[in-house]
Design a protein around this motif. Sequence first.
Motif, PDB file in Angstrom:
ATOM      1  N   MET A   1       0.822  -1.114   0.028  1.00  0.00           N
ATOM      2  CA  MET A   1       0.046  -0.013   0.035  1.00  0.00           C
ATOM      3  C   MET A   1       0.809   1.219   0.082  1.00  0.00           C
ATOM      4  O   MET A   1       1.517   1.556   1.026  1.00  0.00           O
ATOM      5  N   PHE A   2       1.038   2.093  -1.001  1.00  0.00           N
ATOM      6  CA  PHE A   2       1.853   3.230  -1.113  1.00  0.00           C
ATOM      7  C   PHE A   2       1.110   4.233  -1.646  1.00  0.00           C
ATOM      8  O   PHE A   2      -0.056   4.349  -1.993  1.00  0.00           O
ATOM      9  N   ILE A   3       1.608   5.351  -1.373  1.00  0.00           N
ATOM     10  CA  ILE A   3       1.087   6.772  -1.698  1.00  0.00           C
ATOM     11  C   ILE A   3       2.022   7.527  -2.509  1.00  0.00           C
ATOM     12  O   ILE A   3       3.323   7.141  -2.188  1.00  0.00           O
ATOM     13  N   THR A   4       1.744   8.459  -3.075  1.00  0.00           N
ATOM     14  CA  THR A   4       2.801   9.323  -3.927  1.00  0.00           C
ATOM     15  C   THR A   4       3.030  10.787  -2.883  1.00  0.00           C
ATOM     16  O   THR A   4       1.972  11.271  -2.754  1.00  0.00           O
ATOM     17  N   ILE A   5       4.159  11.235  -2.834  1.00  0.00           N
ATOM     18  CA  ILE A   5       4.013  12.472  -2.043  1.00  0.00           C
ATOM     19  C   ILE A   5       4.751  13.314  -2.861  1.00  0.00           C
ATOM     20  O   ILE A   5       5.897  13.006  -3.378  1.00  0.00           O
ATOM     21  N   LYS A   6       4.449  14.624  -3.052  1.00  0.00           N
ATOM     22  CA  LYS A   6       4.786  15.653  -3.985  1.00  0.00           C
ATOM     23  C   LYS A   6       5.473  16.583  -3.311  1.00  0.00           C
ATOM     24  O   LYS A   6       4.816  17.067  -2.402  1.00  0.00           O
ATOM     25  N   HIS A   7       6.612  17.307  -3.624  1.00  0.00           N
ATOM     26  CA  HIS A   7       7.301  18.145  -3.106  1.00  0.00           C
ATOM     27  C   HIS A   7       8.157  18.931  -3.625  1.00  0.00           C
ATOM     28  O   HIS A   7       8.677  18.292  -4.880  1.00  0.00           O
ATOM     29  N   GLY A   8       8.771  20.025  -3.303  1.00  0.00           N
ATOM     30  CA  GLY A   8       9.811  20.840  -3.931  1.00  0.00           C
ATOM     31  C   GLY A   8       9.548  21.088  -5.396  1.00  0.00           C
ATOM     32  O   GLY A   8       8.345  21.724  -5.413  1.00  0.00           O
ATOM     33  N   ASP A  41       2.280  18.592   7.560  1.00  0.00           N
ATOM     34  CA  ASP A  41       0.737  17.986   7.251  1.00  0.00           C
ATOM     35  C   ASP A  41       0.960  17.360   5.928  1.00  0.00           C
ATOM     36  O   ASP A  41       1.728  17.871   5.036  1.00  0.00           O
ATOM     37  N   LEU A  42      -0.022  16.587   5.401  1.00  0.00           N
ATOM     38  CA  LEU A  42      -0.414  16.130   3.969  1.00  0.00           C
ATOM     39  C   LEU A  42      -1.607  16.726   3.628  1.00  0.00           C
ATOM     40  O   LEU A  42      -2.511  16.993   4.330  1.00  0.00           O
ATOM     41  N   CYS A  43      -1.752  17.225   2.235  1.00  0.00           N
ATOM     42  CA  CYS A  43      -2.967  17.451   1.893  1.00  0.00           C
ATOM     43  C   CYS A  43      -3.305  16.798   0.614  1.00  0.00           C
ATOM     44  O   CYS A  43      -2.233  16.271  -0.016  1.00  0.00           O
ATOM     45  N   GLU A  44      -4.351  16.602   0.080  1.00  0.00           N
ATOM     46  CA  GLU A  44      -4.783  15.849  -1.035  1.00  0.00           C
ATOM     47  C   GLU A  44      -4.503  16.864  -2.124  1.00  0.00           C
ATOM     48  O   GLU A  44      -4.245  18.030  -1.859  1.00  0.00           O
ATOM     49  N   THR A  67      -5.194   7.279   1.904  1.00  0.00           N
ATOM     50  CA  THR A  67      -5.821   6.465   1.355  1.00  0.00           C
ATOM     51  C   THR A  67      -4.532   5.781   0.321  1.00  0.00           C
ATOM     52  O   THR A  67      -3.854   6.398  -0.200  1.00  0.00           O
ATOM     53  N   PRO A  68      -4.646   4.379   0.236  1.00  0.00           N
ATOM     54  CA  PRO A  68      -3.673   3.805  -0.759  1.00  0.00           C
ATOM     55  C   PRO A  68      -3.712   4.278  -2.245  1.00  0.00           C
ATOM     56  O   PRO A  68      -4.905   4.721  -2.498  1.00  0.00           O
ATOM     57  N   ARG A  69      -2.572   4.451  -2.849  1.00  0.00           N
ATOM     58  CA  ARG A  69      -2.470   5.054  -4.154  1.00  0.00           C
ATOM     59  C   ARG A  69      -2.956   6.602  -4.263  1.00  0.00           C
ATOM     60  O   ARG A  69      -3.016   6.996  -5.509  1.00  0.00           O
ATOM     61  N   GLY A  70      -2.997   7.165  -3.131  1.00  0.00           N
ATOM     62  CA  GLY A  70      -3.320   8.656  -3.453  1.00  0.00           C
ATOM     63  C   GLY A  70      -2.377   9.450  -3.554  1.00  0.00           C
ATOM     64  O   GLY A  70      -0.976   8.995  -3.165  1.00  0.00           O
ATOM     65  N   THR A  71      -2.414  10.748  -3.997  1.00  0.00           N
ATOM     66  CA  THR A  71      -1.219  11.505  -4.107  1.00  0.00           C
ATOM     67  C   THR A  71      -1.475  12.898  -3.136  1.00  0.00           C
ATOM     68  O   THR A  71      -2.502  13.407  -2.975  1.00  0.00           O
ATOM     69  N   TYR A  72      -0.428  13.231  -2.453  1.00  0.00           N
ATOM     70  CA  TYR A  72      -0.499  14.017  -1.338  1.00  0.00           C
ATOM     71  C   TYR A  72       0.697  15.193  -1.544  1.00  0.00           C
ATOM     72  O   TYR A  72       1.623  14.865  -1.971  1.00  0.00           O
ATOM     73  N   TYR A  73       0.275  16.234  -1.367  1.00  0.00           N
ATOM     74  CA  TYR A  73       1.420  17.443  -1.107  1.00  0.00           C
ATOM     75  C   TYR A  73       2.018  17.668   0.502  1.00  0.00           C
ATOM     76  O   TYR A  73       1.017  17.564   1.272  1.00  0.00           O
ATOM     77  N   ILE A  74       3.113  17.671   0.660  1.00  0.00           N
ATOM     78  CA  ILE A  74       3.467  18.277   2.089  1.00  0.00           C
ATOM     79  C   ILE A  74       3.409  19.490   2.189  1.00  0.00           C
ATOM     80  O   ILE A  74       3.391  20.508   1.451  1.00  0.00           O
ATOM     81  N   CYS A  75       2.853  20.012   3.517  1.00  0.00           N
ATOM     82  CA  CYS A  75       2.631  21.281   3.780  1.00  0.00           C
ATOM     83  C   CYS A  75       3.089  21.541   5.246  1.00  0.00           C
ATOM     84  O   CYS A  75       3.054  20.655   5.947  1.00  0.00           O
ATOM     85  N   ARG A  76       3.806  22.865   5.397  1.00  0.00           N
ATOM     86  CA  ARG A  76       4.506  23.128   6.431  1.00  0.00           C
ATOM     87  C   ARG A  76       3.338  23.819   7.494  1.00  0.00           C
ATOM     88  O   ARG A  76       2.276  24.436   6.796  1.00  0.00           O
ATOM     89  N   PHE A  93      -0.901  27.373   6.387  1.00  0.00           N
ATOM     90  CA  PHE A  93      -0.359  26.032   5.718  1.00  0.00           C
ATOM     91  C   PHE A  93       0.249  26.406   4.482  1.00  0.00           C
ATOM     92  O   PHE A  93      -0.503  26.887   3.612  1.00  0.00           O
ATOM     93  N   HIS A  94       1.654  25.937   4.507  1.00  0.00           N
ATOM     94  CA  HIS A  94       2.259  26.400   3.411  1.00  0.00           C
ATOM     95  C   HIS A  94       2.898  24.961   2.605  1.00  0.00           C
ATOM     96  O   HIS A  94       3.334  24.416   3.241  1.00  0.00           O
ATOM     97  N   PRO A  95       2.188  25.007   1.223  1.00  0.00           N
ATOM     98  CA  PRO A  95       2.736  23.828   0.571  1.00  0.00           C
ATOM     99  C   PRO A  95       4.216  23.788   0.370  1.00  0.00           C
ATOM    100  O   PRO A  95       4.889  24.775  -0.068  1.00  0.00           O
ATOM    101  N   VAL A  96       4.804  22.730   0.562  1.00  0.00           N
ATOM    102  CA  VAL A  96       6.424  22.646   0.226  1.00  0.00           C
ATOM    103  C   VAL A  96       6.632  22.077  -1.185  1.00  0.00           C
ATOM    104  O   VAL A  96       6.866  20.821  -1.468  1.00  0.00           O
ATOM    105  N   PHE A  97       6.011  23.016  -2.214  1.00  0.00           N
ATOM    106  CA  PHE A  97       5.988  22.625  -3.636  1.00  0.00           C
ATOM    107  C   PHE A  97       6.378  23.839  -4.463  1.00  0.00           C
ATOM    108  O   PHE A  97       5.283  24.967  -4.056  1.00  0.00           O
ATOM    109  N   LYS A  98       6.916  24.070  -5.153  1.00  0.00           N
ATOM    110  CA  LYS A  98       6.967  25.306  -5.973  1.00  0.00           C
ATOM    111  C   LYS A  98       6.123  25.282  -7.054  1.00  0.00           C
ATOM    112  O   LYS A  98       5.565  24.398  -7.563  1.00  0.00           O
TER     113      LYS A  98
END
Length: 187
Positions: A1-8, A41-44, A67-76, A93-98
């Motif tokens: 059961m994996f999720i995708t984490i987007k950042h940077g 935190d993570l957000c959808e 949720t498995p197979r979900g994609t999430y952004y990292i947020c400060r 809440f600041h997304p750690v995503f350019k």
Amino acid sequence: MFITIKHGDNQQFLANINCSFLLLMHYIRDKAELEKTEPIDLCEENGTLKLLFLVKFPEDSASKFLTPRGTYYICRVERGAPGTKHENGYRAFHPVFKHPPLDLIDSLRNQCDFLERSRLKMLRSQDGKKPPTMEALLSSMAGQVVGKSTGKAGVSAASGTDEDGSPRKLTGAAKARMEASRKDKHR
């Protein structure tokens, strides 16, 4: 059961959620090169926060929250300055995503505002519901006459009897005062 984490800068990695929540958060901080104590935190993708920074039992399985197979952004998570009256407040809440999508930023801002309003509302309701102490209640009642719906004096606080002369039931401090009053009368 994996999720995708987007950042940077459009970076992403997979994370296994079949582990404890605490282990997953350490892994995410390590992979995204964040400080180990930084609240995140993570957000959808639509901006819905998972509120993982509020989890009470970090030993619970991460699959309970994500949720498995979900994609999430990292947020400060930005809270108030330590040592101030706003230290527990939610500032942002600041997304750690350019270049995050604008709807994501709007959603995070709205949720932050909602969380802060809810927190303040809860604090106000707790302040208004502090029950008076038993001593304060008894001292305010001492010497007063409580009337029945007919308007007659129903109970005499000084004598401890009803209007028909039958004894009234007393408890605790009121009983002790009544005994002291009786002893003073017999002296």
